[in-house]
Scaffold this active site. Structure first.
Site, PDB file in Angstrom:
ATOM      1  CE  LYS A 126      16.177 -11.693   8.762  1.00 54.65           C
ATOM      2  NZ  LYS A 126      15.761 -10.404   9.397  1.00 54.65           N
ATOM      3  CG  ASP A 166      12.950 -10.215   7.325  1.00 58.21           C
ATOM      4  OD1 ASP A 166      13.374  -9.268   8.008  1.00 58.21           O
ATOM      5  OD2 ASP A 166      13.173 -10.292   6.088  1.00 58.21           O
TER       6      ASP A 166
END
Ligand code: NDP
Ligand code: 2IT
Length: 446
Positions: A126, A166
């Site tokens: 991430k 995201d």
């Protein structure tokens, strides 16, 4: 609390001070896994969980960029390369002012289990930045993305680490990031997912997270001989995940009555139909306006500064952000008759809210299972890029439905209790863990 979990968490907290969201995510997983690991000592002796909780690599860098006034701005950039036991690091990029190391580590940690559940060969990662895209011009967003990629490009690649979107990172940002990567590396390759259809993207990737979370809700309801048909659904958020969840719920005969953003929520008891959703998509994706404008346009109620969990509904889909449903809100949902929660967002429910769902015995699909459709179709985008072929909508949607069904089956396999209740939290954590853990055992002490 189980003293073994307590001991494990004391070490995690000492090693990762101040990273509250990371502690929260690890704690939830440890509660499911530590008893399981005790029964399976091969994982215990090899300290697999201890290793999974430590990122393989954390990259932290400076992102200098010029705003429209010619002033220099400086943001922080991150990439957490959490685990590569089953494939290249894979996971989104978040651009939001709240981004910090602890938040990205929680997201990367969740991603490891989620990606494993998809059955596709993807490790977990991430990244992101504390950059706030709100109020920035397209040119500012482009210059920021170019600067971000100038550093990130050294660390990623189609066989190494494949970022995607995201919060705050959608098609526009992926385009600018991809353009800069290609320019720096002179390579047209599947280094990012969520790309445009004309330049290597997959159909259904924009829809995938919202569709997948809706399919997961449907799968959970089916265990009780039920379906989304005729159900009232409360959704939070109004971004990518919320929009396509609204679309799919409506297609499956449900009625979505709420949407929100960080300023408040709208309540439309008549339901957000196709025409109204088209308006929301234009408002949010092109005009980049506020959800309040929906209330003004359609003459419905708007609740400033509030979240939608006080509304009467059968199904709730928290699709905005972490910790957006607390204990009191969870209890209100249950009291008002809500009996199915499918999380499009990552860790949207606090630990106390989760306990309330489990105590009430309602259907609860945690994010790492319910929202895995997004990364799953990212995995399918990688496959199509490798083959230099593109599949049809029908092909990708069928695969997405199959993957969500598989994830559901895995949760049932590992989460079904003797009394018949399916604990999807335990099911997802154990189901996601086994493949990663066995791969780590096979690859030695790395
Ligand atoms: P978007 O940026 O498209 O939309 C985010 C939405 O959530 C916006 O409506 C935003 O409101 C709201 N929001 C963000 N932060 C907060 C906050 N602190 N409080 C209240 N509302 C907030 O993001 P996505 O739809 O892509 O992501 C939503 C969630 O889904 C996140 O948890 C993400 O991690 C998760 N997710 C996303 C996937 C994907 O493929 N995109 C895949 C799997 C999970 P505002 O505009 O006011 O900020
Ligand atoms: O949280 C997530 O799973 C995502 N933001 C999607 C990640 C991806 O690589 O598609």
């Amino acid at each position: 609390m189980d003293p073994r979990v307590e001991k494990f968490m004391a070490t995690i907290k000492a090693k990762n001070p101040g990273e509250n969201e990371f502690h929260q995510a690890v704690h939830e997983v440890a509660e499911s896994l530590i008893p399981f690991i005790e029964e399976n000592p091969k994982y215990k002796h090899a300290k697999v969980l201890e290793r999974i909780a430590e990122p393989e690599r954390v990259i932290l860098f400076r992102i200098p960029w010029l705003d429209d006034k010619g002033e220099i701005q400086i943001n922080k950039g991150y990439r957490i390369e959490m685990n590569s036991a089953i494939g290249p690091y894979k996971g989104g990029l978040r651009f939001h002012p709240t981004v910090n190391l602890g938040i990205l580590k929680f997201l990367a940690f969740e991603q490891v289990f989620k990606n494993s559940l998809t059955t596709l060969p993807m490790g977990g990662g991430k990244g992101g930045s504390d950059f706030d895209p709100k109020g920035k011009s397209d040119n500012e967003v482009m210059r920021f993305c170019q600067s971000f990629m100038s550093e990130l490009s050294r660390h990623i690649g189609p066989n190494t680490d494949v970022p995607a979107g995201d919060i705050g990172v959608g098609g526009r940002e992926i385009g600018y990031l991809f353009g800069q990567y290609k320019r720096l590396r002179n390579e047209f390759t599947g280094v990012l997912t969520g790309k445009g259809i004309d330049w290597g993207g997959s159909v259904i990737r924009p829809e995938a997270t919202g569709y997948g979370a809706t399919y997961f809700a449907q799968n959970m309801l089916e265990t009780r001989g039920d379906s989304l048909e005729g159900k009232v659904v409360a959704i939070s958020g109004s971004g990518n995940v919320a929009q396509f969840a609204t679309q799919k719920v409506t297609e499956l005969g449900g009625k979505v009555v709420t949407l929100s953003d960080s300023s408040g929520f709208i309540y439309d008891p008549a339901g957000i139909d196709k025409e109204k959703l088209d308006y929301v998509m234009e408002l949010k994706n092109i005009k980049r306006g506020r959800i309040k404008e929906y209330a003004e346009k359609y003459g419905v109620e708007y609740f400033e500064g509030k979240r939608p969990w006080s509304v009467k509904c059968d199904v709730a889909m928290p699709n905005a952000t972490e910790n957006e449903v607390n204990e009191e809100e969870a209890k209100t949902l249950i009291k008002n008759g809500c009996y199915c929660i499918s999380e499009g967002a990552n860790m949207p429910s606090t630990p106390e809210a989760i306990n309330a769902y489990l105590d009430a015995g309602i259907l609860y699909g945690p994010g790492k299972a319910a929202n895995a459709g997004g990364v799953a179709v990212s995995g399918l985008e990688m496959t199509q890029n490798s083959m230099r072929l593109g599949w049809t909508r029908e092909e990708v949607d069928n695969r997405l439905q199959m993957i969500m069904k598989n994830i559901h089956d895995t949760c049932v396999k590992h989460g079904k209790q003797d009394d018949g209740f399916i604990n999807y939290v335990r099911g997802a954590n154990i189901g996601g863990f086994i493949k990663v853990a066995d791969s780590m055992l096979a690859q030695g002490v790395v």
